[in-house]
Structures are given as C-alpha cells and as structure tokens.
Enzyme design. Structure first.
Site, short mmCIF file in Angstrom:
data_model
loop_
_atom_site.label_atom_id
_atom_site.label_comp_id
_atom_site.label_asym_id
_atom_site.label_seq_id
_atom_site.Cartn_x
_atom_site.Cartn_y
_atom_site.Cartn_z
N TYR A 142 6.17 3.06 16.90
CA TYR A 142 5.30 2.33 17.74
C TYR A 142 4.39 3.45 18.37
CZ TYR A 142 4.17 -0.67 21.66
OH TYR A 142 3.04 -1.23 22.55
N ASP A 237 3.29 11.60 18.91
CA ASP A 237 3.45 10.70 20.02
C ASP A 237 4.78 10.87 20.49
OD1 ASP A 237 3.92 8.70 21.68
OD2 ASP A 237 3.14 7.15 20.08
N LYS A 265 5.46 7.57 30.06
CA LYS A 265 6.58 7.22 30.54
C LYS A 265 7.03 8.36 31.68
CE LYS A 265 7.75 4.07 26.98
NZ LYS A 265 7.59 4.10 25.58
C1 LIG Z 1 6.13 3.37 25.22
C2 LIG Z 1 5.45 3.91 24.03
C3 LIG Z 1 4.21 3.90 23.99
C4 LIG Z 1 3.08 2.90 24.79
O1 LIG Z 1 3.06 3.50 26.10
P1 LIG Z 1 2.55 2.10 27.15
O2 LIG Z 1 2.61 2.99 28.47
O3 LIG Z 1 3.60 1.27 27.07
O4 LIG Z 1 1.05 1.89 26.64
C5 LIG Z 1 3.47 4.71 22.89
N1 LIG Z 1 4.08 5.22 22.18
C6 LIG Z 1 5.50 5.52 22.31
C7 LIG Z 1 6.31 6.39 21.27
C8 LIG Z 1 6.06 4.77 23.15
O5 LIG Z 1 7.44 4.80 23.33
#
Ligand SMILES: *Cc1c(COP(=O)(O)O)cnc(C)c1O
Length: 430
Positions: A142, A237, A265
């Site tokens: 994701y 990511d 995060k």
């Molecule tokens: C949470 C997450 C996102 C998206 O971040 P948001 O602040 O919710 O937009 C993107 N990549 C990864 C791996 C994530 O866990």
C-alpha cells in the site's frame, strides 16, 4: 446499547460509513467500532470507559506510546509559539536534520502532510527525473491512495494494472505495473522487456499492509541492481518502517540505499505528516529549484515538527533493543501457543511489528496472504477485545508494539491469546 454504538449511529449520518478512513469501520470483522476518548502509554480508553491494551498504536505512528509526556510538552510549547505561519521555521531544520542523520541516503527532503502525498510527489519527481512514465509496484503493498497507486491487480504476472477503486481512470493506472512481492524474477523480466519505460520501482521494504511479509533474502538487493542497471529509480516506501525497524529504517537494517524514500507516521509523532527525500540530483527537480511542482500550505507545520522531533529523540539504541525484545517475546509466545494447541497458523515479525496469520503456514506474497481464514480471525479479534486487547480490525494488518509496552503487556496478551485460540482452535464457522 453502548455509548460507542450511539456515537457510531450519529457518525454514520455525518461521514460515509461513520468514519474518516475505511479500515476504522470494522468491516473486516463486523460490528461497530469503538470511539476512543483517551490514550495513555500502552492503553486506550473508549467512550464507555473501558480501557484496552492497544496493539494498533495509530497504525504504527505512536511508537512512543500514547501521550508521551515529552511529546505532549513539545507540542504544547510549539503550539504556544504559533500554530503555523506558512513561512520557514527552525523546527523544519531540526526534524530534517534528524531524519538525514538517520538515513544518509536522504540528501535532500521535503515535508508534506501525509504518506499519500509523500508517495504521490516522489513518483512525480521520479518520472520527471527519468523522463519515463511507468511505475512498478508490488501486489499487497500500500502506498497511499493517490490514483496511480490504487492498483494491485490481484497477483500474477505483469499486466497493465486495473484500478482497485472506482473513480480512477485506466488511462492513469496504465502507467502502473504490478509484480508479486518477493518475485525478483518478475521485475527482471519486466526490465528486460520494457526498461526504457520504467521510471521507478516502489516497494515497502518490509510489507506491512497485507500483514507483515518480510522481504526474502536477496529480494531488495535484486530491486536495487535491476533499477540501477536500467536507469530507473528505486523508491522505498518507509512510511511504516521508517524509524520503526531502527533509526535507519529498513534501508539501514538491510543496508540498501534507495534513490528516494517516503516517510510518514512516526516522524509526525502522532500528528498528520509525510516526507520524501533522497538523492540531491533527483530532489532538486522540485520547485522552486527545478521544474516539478509540489507544494503544501501546512507542510512543515511547526507543531508537527516539534512532535516528530521529540519522538525521534526518544528512539535511541536502548529503545530499539526494548522493541526488539518485546517483538521476539510476543512472536515466540504465539508460536508456542500455535504448536501446543495444534493451531494452523504462523507468526511473521520484523522488529516490533508482527502479524498472526491464522489458517496459513507462511506468506511471501499477497496470494499466500489471501488464503488466510477470515472467520477465524474475526473470532480471534472479538475474543481478544473481550479480554481487553485492541487489535487491528482486519486480518491484513500488523500489530505494533511501542516503548510504553512492557513484558507484562506481552505476557497478558499471550495468556489471553492462548485462551481464545484454545476455545476456537479451528475458527468459528470458517
Ligand atoms: C500509511 C501508509 C501510507 C499512507 O500514509 P497516509 O498518511 O495514510 O496517507 C503510505 N505508505 C505506507 C507504506 C503506509 O503504511
């Protein structure tokens, strides 16, 4: 009727599904979500006054535990000095410097306000730098909800991906291709055929959005080599893994240097945040230096910067040793329980994030993960909730430990889990 249920009924009339982010609606387990009113350390308290040991931790952001006094104090001080100006502030430099020191591959970075935005912008920069259109991602990873990333295309070989969501035209996702996680051969095959179209490979270096799926030995290195050889960029990511798997994130842990890194995060200390950064020559494509437009009214917000800085200051070697010890204790305990009660399942863990997959013996790809037993997870989830543990309300998520968790929390978790699994050794109707 609980107060949470009443609040949910009201929320449904305000917000689609009663929530402002879908997984909060408990659709994967049924039932209605708890409304939380307070968090402190390892626990959260709901509107009905019931307190739970929290294994969600704001989806990993709350690595210090809830309302850590140092983070709260930093936020209060920053807020008292002004909530934001839309002008440069020193907090940006302080957090930026802390990030760059921890991740040397980040020579330049830009703060944004969500992980979604970080990825969306990193992808734009990668396309501009390489002057190529295609992004290769992995099924089950994701990367936020920007149009081009909302594809997973199930599993299987390289095809042009179909959108996962309504409202995303195929003309957007035709520039996204999908490979199976851990399938380096698929990436090599794509590069051999279409290298001249490939702008970047983007990957969660440890997948954590289909439950925890670690990279197999050599997988990340194969991505590094394949992209470098063909002039495409490698984007890690690390929105979850950054500052979770060690100060250097997954790139430090596995000693691989990506060209670009996305963060979120943890670096916001619980406030809305994102950041992306990497090679100076790539990042200097960004306005106002280069031709790639990217902006944010609230980007680098001083209160967020202060929360992030205070959180990172807590994350020293001892903190990571504590998280590792707890993670190992929890995984070993769960494995013992699975063996003792002949429960078909497996525990996958990296550091302080882990998933108990019920009904499968291991998961290396999304196809493996999709074979898990959803009904069984549902029974496990509600069994744990009843015993005071607040788990992610979906079998496709990771549990997160924090600095506020201790061995006592893990041991209580394990005895509750044993009790639940002993009663429902084969699922509850699944
Ligand atoms: C949470 C997450 C996102 C998206 O971040 P948001 O602040 O919710 O937009 C993107 N990549 C990864 C791996 C994530 O866990």
């Amino acid at each position: 009727m609980t107060l949470s249920t009443k609040l949910y009924d009201e929320a449904v009339g305000l917000f689609p599904g009663g929530v402002n982010s879908p997984v909060r609606a408990w659709r994967n387990v049924g039932g209605t979500p708890l409304f939380l009113v307070r968090g402190r350390g390892a626990t959260v308290t709901d509107a009905d006054g019931k307190t739970y040991c929290d294994l969600i931790g704001s989806w990993g952001a709350a690595i210090a535990g809830h309302a850590h006094p140092r983070v709260v104090q930093a936020v209060q001080q920053a807020a008292a000095a002004g909530l934001g100006f839309g002008a440069p502030t020193t907090g940006e430099i302080e957090l930026g410097r802390a990030i760059r020191e921890a991740m040397p591959a980040i020579e330049r970075l830009r703060m944004v306000t969500s992980g979604t935005e970080a990825v969306m912008s990193a992808v734009r920069v990668a396309r501009a730098f390489t002057k190529r259109p295609t992004i290769l991602k992995f099924a089950g990873c994701y990367h936020g909800h920007s149009d081009g990333m909302l594809v997973r295309a199930g599993s299987g070989p390289m095809t042009f991906a179909l959108p996962d969501s309504a409202g995303v035209p195929e003309s957007v996702t035709m520039h996204t291709v999908v490979a199976d996680y851990n399938a380096a051969d698929q990436v090599r095959a794509y590069v051999a055929a279409k290298a001249s179209e490939l702008a970047a490979v983007i990957v969660e270096p440890v997948a954590a959005n289909m439950g925890v799926v670690p990279p197999q030995p050599g997988f990340l290195m194969a991505l590094r080599e394949a992209t470098r050889a063909c002039g495409a960029l490698l984007i890690f990511d690390e929105v979850i893994t950054g500052f979770r798997l060690g100060r250097g994130g997954a790139q430090g842990r596995f000693a691989i240097e990506p060209d670009l890194t996305c963060l979120g995060k943890i670096i916001g200390g619980g406030l809305p945040v994102g950041a992306f950064g990497g090679r100076a020559d790539v990042m200097e494509q960004l306005a106002p230096v280069g031709p790639v437009y990217q902006a944010g009214t609230l980007a680098g917000n001083p209160v967020t910067m202060a929360a992030g800085r205070a959180t990172l200051a807590l994350l020293d070697a001892a903190a990571y040793a504590h998280l590792e010890t707890l993670g190992a204790r929890m995984a070993a305990g769960l494995e013992t329980i699975l063996a003792r009660h002949r429960v078909a399942g497996c525990v996958q863990r990296v550091g302080s994030m882990l998933t108990l997959f019920l009904g499968i013996e291991r998961a290396a790809t999304l196809t493996d993960v999709e074979r898990l037993d959803r009904a069984w997870f549902r029974a496990f989830f509600f069994g744990m909730l009843e015993r005071g543990f607040y788990l992610p309300p979906s079998p496709f998520e990771a549990m997160f430990l924090s600095l506020a968790h201790g061995e006592e929390h893990v041991d209580e978790f394990l005895s509750a889990a044993e009790d639940v699994l002993r009663r429902t050794p084969h699922g509850a109707g699944g």
